[in-house]
Motif scaffolding. Sequence first.
Motif, PDB file in Angstrom:
ATOM      1  N   LYS A   8     -39.789 -28.534 -36.833  1.00 37.96           N
ATOM      2  CA  LYS A   8     -38.768 -29.048 -35.925  1.00 37.96           C
ATOM      3  C   LYS A   8     -39.302 -30.127 -34.982  1.00 37.96           C
ATOM      4  N   TYR A   9     -40.561 -29.998 -34.531  1.00 38.97           N
ATOM      5  CA  TYR A   9     -41.070 -30.897 -33.498  1.00 38.97           C
ATOM      6  C   TYR A   9     -42.090 -31.924 -33.976  1.00 38.97           C
ATOM      7  N   GLN A  10     -42.636 -31.773 -35.177  1.00 40.02           N
ATOM      8  CA  GLN A  10     -43.640 -32.728 -35.640  1.00 40.02           C
ATOM      9  C   GLN A  10     -43.042 -34.117 -35.788  1.00 40.02           C
ATOM     10  N   ASN A  11     -43.661 -35.078 -35.113  1.00 39.88           N
ATOM     11  CA  ASN A  11     -43.251 -36.486 -35.131  1.00 39.88           C
ATOM     12  C   ASN A  11     -41.798 -36.705 -34.730  1.00 39.88           C
ATOM     13  N   LYS A  12     -41.285 -35.866 -33.846  1.00 43.96           N
ATOM     14  CA  LYS A  12     -39.892 -35.992 -33.387  1.00 43.96           C
ATOM     15  C   LYS A  12     -39.795 -36.528 -31.963  1.00 43.96           C
ATOM     16  N   ASN A  13     -40.943 -36.900 -31.367  1.00 45.17           N
ATOM     17  CA  ASN A  13     -40.964 -37.466 -30.022  1.00 45.17           C
ATOM     18  C   ASN A  13     -40.356 -36.519 -28.986  1.00 45.17           C
TER      19      ASN A  13
END
Length: 191
Positions: A8-13
Amino acid sequence: MKQVLFDKYQNKNVLLQVYSKSRNAEDFLLGYLVSETVDYCVFEAIDEYGALDAYVLYQKSDIEDVITKSKYIDIFNSYIALQKQRGLFDPFNLQTKYAKVPQDNINDLLNYHCNNGNVVSLNIAGHDLSNTGKVIAVSEDYVILDQASYYRDWDPDSNVSNQALEISRITTIDIISKDNFLYENYCKLRK
């Protein structure tokens, strides 16, 4: 941290507050999740002014909690936006340096730093203090940092010695950091 959260959060700024099982409960890493391996993930850590501080390899099993929404995060999102707007987010070009470091496994990462004479900071499970120094030897199971020279530079009376540190007990490594970059530059200038 569950795999769903990594996805969910990897490379999602998305700015995250990451708490460790092995550190003081009040200490946390503030940063963005940028990559992961089976056992580790890498965070782009933010300093107290909203600028890029380090790329930190973090043992997944040492992650206690991750917070995605807080007043603290709101404040730092505005700090980061201002730093980026003014071109001050990455003044030491850490992003470019980080892109050159192999991250397939921890031994490759440590060997890269050893072969290039780089300084790293790392934490070992069960130890309160960070270990910092130039990577001078790496085996399958151990890494040795030149901590004696590093700590003597800061305190001539230091009695820190170089010890073999067990790689399997590493909870975090500053892959590239402002502090270590600046110290490496100091070492080059004094030669």
